[in-house]
Structure formats: structure tokens, C-alpha cells
Write a protein that holds these residues in place. Structure first.
Motif, PDB file in Angstrom:
ATOM      1  N   GLU A  54       1.508  11.080   7.302  1.00  0.00           N
ATOM      2  CA  GLU A  54       2.313  11.023   6.090  1.00  0.00           C
ATOM      3  C   GLU A  54       3.447  10.029   6.280  1.00  0.00           C
ATOM      4  OE1 GLU A  54       5.115  14.097   3.658  1.00  0.00           O
ATOM      5  OE2 GLU A  54       3.178  14.838   4.379  1.00  0.00           O
ATOM      6  N   LEU A  55       3.710   9.257   5.239  1.00  0.00           N
ATOM      7  CA  LEU A  55       4.763   8.250   5.289  1.00  0.00           C
ATOM      8  C   LEU A  55       5.764   8.532   4.182  1.00  0.00           C
ATOM      9  CD1 LEU A  55       5.820   5.448   6.272  1.00  0.00           C
ATOM     10  CD2 LEU A  55       4.357   4.441   4.529  1.00  0.00           C
ATOM     11  N   ARG A  56       7.015   8.595   4.552  1.00  0.00           N
ATOM     12  CA  ARG A  56       8.079   8.787   3.566  1.00  0.00           C
ATOM     13  C   ARG A  56       8.876   7.495   3.498  1.00  0.00           C
ATOM     14  NH1 ARG A  56       9.393  14.591   2.826  1.00  0.00           N
ATOM     15  NH2 ARG A  56       7.884  15.709   4.082  1.00  0.00           N
ATOM     16  N   ALA A  57       9.032   6.992   2.307  1.00  0.00           N
ATOM     17  CA  ALA A  57       9.777   5.748   2.121  1.00  0.00           C
ATOM     18  C   ALA A  57      10.311   5.701   0.699  1.00  0.00           C
ATOM     19  CB  ALA A  57       8.875   4.550   2.385  1.00  0.00           C
ATOM     20  N   GLU A  58      11.238   4.797   0.486  1.00  0.00           N
ATOM     21  CA  GLU A  58      11.770   4.611  -0.863  1.00  0.00           C
ATOM     22  C   GLU A  58      10.664   4.073  -1.758  1.00  0.00           C
ATOM     23  OE1 GLU A  58      14.914   1.852  -0.163  1.00  0.00           O
ATOM     24  OE2 GLU A  58      16.266   3.390   0.612  1.00  0.00           O
ATOM     25  N   GLU A  59      10.793   4.351  -3.027  1.00  0.00           N
ATOM     26  CA  GLU A  59       9.763   3.940  -3.979  1.00  0.00           C
ATOM     27  C   GLU A  59       9.572   2.423  -3.974  1.00  0.00           C
ATOM     28  OE1 GLU A  59       8.551   4.507  -8.661  1.00  0.00           O
ATOM     29  OE2 GLU A  59      10.013   5.867  -7.735  1.00  0.00           O
ATOM     30  N   ALA A  60      10.653   1.679  -3.860  1.00  0.00           N
ATOM     31  CA  ALA A  60      10.549   0.219  -3.839  1.00  0.00           C
ATOM     32  C   ALA A  60       9.749  -0.256  -2.623  1.00  0.00           C
ATOM     33  CB  ALA A  60      11.945  -0.409  -3.828  1.00  0.00           C
ATOM     34  N   THR A  61       9.937   0.407  -1.513  1.00  0.00           N
ATOM     35  CA  THR A  61       9.189   0.056  -0.300  1.00  0.00           C
ATOM     36  C   THR A  61       7.713   0.359  -0.480  1.00  0.00           C
ATOM     37  OG1 THR A  61      11.115   0.488   1.091  1.00  0.00           O
ATOM     38  CG2 THR A  61       8.967   0.535   2.175  1.00  0.00           C
ATOM     39  N   LEU A  62       7.409   1.530  -1.019  1.00  0.00           N
ATOM     40  CA  LEU A  62       6.010   1.901  -1.255  1.00  0.00           C
ATOM     41  C   LEU A  62       5.347   0.949  -2.245  1.00  0.00           C
ATOM     42  CD1 LEU A  62       6.396   5.786  -1.347  1.00  0.00           C
ATOM     43  CD2 LEU A  62       5.539   4.372   0.527  1.00  0.00           C
ATOM     44  N   ASP A  63       6.071   0.568  -3.294  1.00  0.00           N
ATOM     45  CA  ASP A  63       5.530  -0.383  -4.275  1.00  0.00           C
ATOM     46  C   ASP A  63       5.226  -1.726  -3.613  1.00  0.00           C
ATOM     47  OD1 ASP A  63       5.718   1.490  -6.275  1.00  0.00           O
ATOM     48  OD2 ASP A  63       7.583   0.675  -7.113  1.00  0.00           O
ATOM     49  N   ARG A  64       6.116  -2.164  -2.755  1.00  0.00           N
ATOM     50  CA  ARG A  64       5.932  -3.446  -2.067  1.00  0.00           C
ATOM     51  C   ARG A  64       4.696  -3.403  -1.168  1.00  0.00           C
ATOM     52  NH1 ARG A  64       9.521  -7.685  -1.192  1.00  0.00           N
ATOM     53  NH2 ARG A  64       9.137  -8.886   0.696  1.00  0.00           N
ATOM     54  N   ILE A  65       4.541  -2.291  -0.434  1.00  0.00           N
ATOM     55  CA  ILE A  65       3.367  -2.137   0.436  1.00  0.00           C
ATOM     56  C   ILE A  65       2.093  -2.119  -0.397  1.00  0.00           C
ATOM     57  CG2 ILE A  65       2.183  -0.514   1.979  1.00  0.00           C
ATOM     58  CD1 ILE A  65       5.014   0.297   3.013  1.00  0.00           C
ATOM     59  N   GLN A  66       2.114  -1.402  -1.500  1.00  0.00           N
ATOM     60  CA  GLN A  66       0.931  -1.307  -2.358  1.00  0.00           C
ATOM     61  C   GLN A  66       0.587  -2.669  -2.970  1.00  0.00           C
ATOM     62  OE1 GLN A  66       1.140   1.636  -5.475  1.00  0.00           O
ATOM     63  NE2 GLN A  66      -1.055   2.005  -5.264  1.00  0.00           N
ATOM     64  N   ARG A  67       1.598  -3.434  -3.386  1.00  0.00           N
ATOM     65  CA  ARG A  67       1.354  -4.777  -3.936  1.00  0.00           C
ATOM     66  C   ARG A  67       0.706  -5.668  -2.876  1.00  0.00           C
ATOM     67  NH1 ARG A  67       6.806  -5.640  -5.530  1.00  0.00           N
ATOM     68  NH2 ARG A  67       6.631  -7.652  -4.505  1.00  0.00           N
ATOM     69  N   ALA A  68       1.216  -5.608  -1.656  1.00  0.00           N
ATOM     70  CA  ALA A  68       0.652  -6.426  -0.578  1.00  0.00           C
ATOM     71  C   ALA A  68      -0.790  -6.008  -0.280  1.00  0.00           C
ATOM     72  CB  ALA A  68       1.510  -6.312   0.675  1.00  0.00           C
ATOM     73  N   ALA A  69      -1.051  -4.720  -0.276  1.00  0.00           N
ATOM     74  CA  ALA A  69      -2.418  -4.233  -0.047  1.00  0.00           C
ATOM     75  C   ALA A  69      -3.354  -4.735  -1.139  1.00  0.00           C
ATOM     76  CB  ALA A  69      -2.421  -2.706   0.024  1.00  0.00           C
ATOM     77  N   ASN A  70      -2.883  -4.729  -2.366  1.00  0.00           N
ATOM     78  CA  ASN A  70      -3.697  -5.217  -3.484  1.00  0.00           C
ATOM     79  C   ASN A  70      -4.007  -6.705  -3.342  1.00  0.00           C
ATOM     80  OD1 ASN A  70      -3.801  -2.699  -4.700  1.00  0.00           O
ATOM     81  ND2 ASN A  70      -2.023  -3.095  -6.001  1.00  0.00           N
ATOM     82  N   VAL A  71      -3.050  -7.474  -2.842  1.00  0.00           N
ATOM     83  CA  VAL A  71      -3.252  -8.917  -2.669  1.00  0.00           C
ATOM     84  C   VAL A  71      -4.417  -9.190  -1.728  1.00  0.00           C
ATOM     85  CG1 VAL A  71      -2.214 -11.008  -1.673  1.00  0.00           C
ATOM     86  CG2 VAL A  71      -0.888  -9.595  -3.238  1.00  0.00           C
ATOM     87  N   VAL A  72      -4.541  -8.371  -0.675  1.00  0.00           N
ATOM     88  CA  VAL A  72      -5.628  -8.589   0.291  1.00  0.00           C
ATOM     89  C   VAL A  72      -6.825  -7.672   0.023  1.00  0.00           C
ATOM     90  CG1 VAL A  72      -4.158  -9.524   2.132  1.00  0.00           C
ATOM     91  CG2 VAL A  72      -4.514  -7.059   1.983  1.00  0.00           C
ATOM     92  N   HIS A  73      -6.836  -7.047  -1.146  1.00  0.00           N
ATOM     93  CA  HIS A  73      -7.958  -6.217  -1.605  1.00  0.00           C
ATOM     94  C   HIS A  73      -8.279  -5.088  -0.627  1.00  0.00           C
ATOM     95  CE1 HIS A  73      -8.505  -9.229  -4.688  1.00  0.00           C
ATOM     96  NE2 HIS A  73      -8.571 -10.157  -3.742  1.00  0.00           N
ATOM     97  N   GLU A  74      -7.234  -4.362  -0.189  1.00  0.00           N
ATOM     98  CA  GLU A  74      -7.413  -3.220   0.697  1.00  0.00           C
ATOM     99  C   GLU A  74      -6.768  -1.991   0.080  1.00  0.00           C
ATOM    100  OE1 GLU A  74      -7.331  -5.530   5.018  1.00  0.00           O
ATOM    101  OE2 GLU A  74      -5.692  -4.182   4.511  1.00  0.00           O
TER     102      GLU A  74
END
Length: 89
Positions: free
Chosen positions: A9-29
């Protein structure tokens, strides 16, 4: 890849989670796969640094040349002169 048996489990601020999710989407993962790969890479980097000793070339040369110079090692020489405790069969 082996069977995935544990959750993390990872706890982080929403902005951090959004940034990680955007980066994952860029590399299609999937986000979890993206985070897993990033964590593994960071762990490998940290462990590699733990195993590597960095020094100046002059210091390295001095170290290497010191290995070629025999030490008198009087205690080792005395131990080598003692009769063997164990005998080979």
C-alpha cells in the motif's frame, strides 16, 4: 515473472498519485506496474551503491601496489610452523 503474492500500500498526496498515474499512462502501464518497476530500479541503485567503493585513481593505485608487498605477519608465520592438528586421510 513469478506469482505476485503480496500487496503493497502506498500513501501519498493526491497530486503525487496523479503525477504517477499520468506517467504510467504515458508509457502504457498500469499504475501498480509502473510503481513496482520504479521501486525495483531504486532498490537496485541503492544496493549497487552499497557494494561499490569509489576512490580517486591515485588512492586505488596505492591500494593495488600495497597488495603486492608482502607483510611479515609474525603471528601467521608462527602458526604455520606449528604441527598440524588435523591430518588428511
Amino acid at each position: 515473472m513469478g506469482v505476485k503474492a503480496k500487496r503493497f500500500e502506498l500513501r501519498a498526496e493526491e497530486a503525487t498519485l496523479d503525477r504517477i498515474q499520468r506517467a504510467a499512462n504515458v508509457v502504457h502501464e498500469q499504475t501498480s506496474e509502473f510503481v513496482r518497476k520504479a521501486a525495483i530500479q531504486r532498490a537496485e541503485d541503492v544496493l549497487r551503491q552499497e557494494l561499490v567503493t569509489v576512490m580517486e585513481p591515485e588512492q586505488f593505485d596505492k591500494l593495488m601496489s600495497s597488495l603486492d608487498v608482502a607483510d611479515t605477519a609474525p603471528r601467521l608465520a608462527a602458526a604455520a610452523r606449528k604441527p598440524a592438528v588435523f591430518k588428511r586421510r
